[in-house]
Design an enzyme around this catalytic site. Structure first.
Site, mmCIF file in Angstrom:
data_model
loop_
_atom_site.group_PDB
_atom_site.id
_atom_site.type_symbol
_atom_site.label_atom_id
_atom_site.label_comp_id
_atom_site.label_asym_id
_atom_site.label_seq_id
_atom_site.Cartn_x
_atom_site.Cartn_y
_atom_site.Cartn_z
ATOM 1 N N SER A 1 27.637 -9.176 -26.577
ATOM 2 C CA SER A 1 27.285 -9.729 -25.067
ATOM 3 C C SER A 1 25.993 -8.630 -24.902
ATOM 4 O O SER A 1 25.841 -7.432 -25.307
ATOM 5 C CB SER A 1 28.231 -9.219 -24.095
ATOM 6 O OG SER A 1 27.734 -9.422 -22.851
ATOM 7 N N TYR B 1 35.621 -5.054 -20.331
ATOM 8 C CA TYR B 1 34.688 -6.067 -21.150
ATOM 9 C C TYR B 1 33.200 -5.650 -21.730
ATOM 10 O O TYR B 1 33.309 -5.818 -23.081
ATOM 11 C CB TYR B 1 34.190 -7.452 -20.097
ATOM 12 C CG TYR B 1 33.388 -8.531 -21.000
ATOM 13 C CD1 TYR B 1 34.069 -9.392 -21.608
ATOM 14 C CD2 TYR B 1 31.863 -8.530 -20.811
ATOM 15 C CE1 TYR B 1 33.160 -10.267 -22.461
ATOM 16 C CE2 TYR B 1 31.223 -9.452 -21.433
ATOM 17 C CZ TYR B 1 31.804 -10.348 -22.158
ATOM 18 O OH TYR B 1 31.030 -11.299 -22.957
#
Length: 255
Positions: free
Chosen positions: A148, A162
């Site tokens: 990400s 996350y």
């Protein structure tokens, strides 16, 4: 040079393949002649995606809960019974959790870390025999980890586990890449920016505002995700090892 990006005839697994970036990558594989297995926890949604993709090529659904080691082992055993060679493993399955720093629960930390990091490592480990069987000096087997842009820039969201998990994925990609390259297994990763998915659905109400912060002035599309995955699965990237490729329309560059 004309066949550099040819992936026809290969066998691939895409985790989290029922929707979002996973489904985009799976479609790219299927349309380019790859025998593609997709897995996700929700069987009904998974079967619907496999049915749609099967109209374009060969796609098989295998429901699995990769959030536990038992689920990872069970899926790996099922794959081993179906395929002795695996050319491409896309570790895309992931979860997120949002809560303020004062309220962030241990359960939200563990759930995300277990699926995003732990299962990625152990699924790769358990599928190594099939990856080794498919490896070739000229066209190595491939592992593609989905990271990400949150690992490169502040997410401006309360998704602490996350961001941490995806940073771990990036580090693990480099580590596995260095360790497995000698066995003709290339490990690389993709760090996506904003693509339409269930994980980003809550942000799409602000799409116009979001796209103003992206130099390309749009969200990611299916061809963007599929294109980079096809590159990382083809002979064109046989000399690329341990790299995270950012696909974000310029967000990180402009941050």
């Amino acid at each position: 040079m004309k066949s550099l990006f040819d992936i026809e005839g290969k066998v691939a697994v895409v985790t989290g393949g029922s929707r979002g970036i996973g489904a985009m990558i799976a479609r790219g594989f299927v349309e380019n002649g790859v025998k593609t297995y997709i897995t996700a926890r929700k069987a009904e949604e998974l079967q619907a995606t496999a049915l749609a993709l099967s109209r374009l090529g060969e796609c098989t659904a295998i429901a699995a809960d990769l959030g536990t080691l038992e689920g990872v082992t069970d899926f790996a055993n099922k794959m081993g019974a179906l395929e002795k060679k695996l050319h491409i493993l896309v570790n895309n399955a992931g979860a997120s959790w949002g809560a303020s720093i004062d309220e962030f629960p241990e359960s939200g930390w563990d759930k995300v870390m277990d699926l995003n990091v732990k299962s990625l490592f152990f699924l790769t480990q358990k599928l190594l025999p099939a990856l080794r069987a498919a490896s070739d000096p000229e066209d190595p087997a491939r592992v593609i980890n989905i990271g990400s842009v949150n690992s490169f820039m502040h997410s401006k969201m309360d998704n602490y586990s996350y961001s941490a998990s995806k940073s771990a994925v990036h580090c693990l990609t480099r580590h596995l890449g260095a360790d497995l390259a000698g066995e003709n297994i290339n490990v690389n990763g993709i760090a996506p920016g904003f693509f339409p998915s269930k994980m980003t659905a809550h942000l799409l109400d602000h799409e116009e505002e979001m796209t103003r912060a992206i130099p390309r002035r749009r969200l990611g599309r299916a061809e963007d995700a599929a294109g980079i995955a096809i590159y990382l699965s083809s002979r064109a990237s046989s000399y690329v090892v341990g790299q995270m490729i950012v696909v974000d329309g310029g967000m990180v560059a402009a941050s």
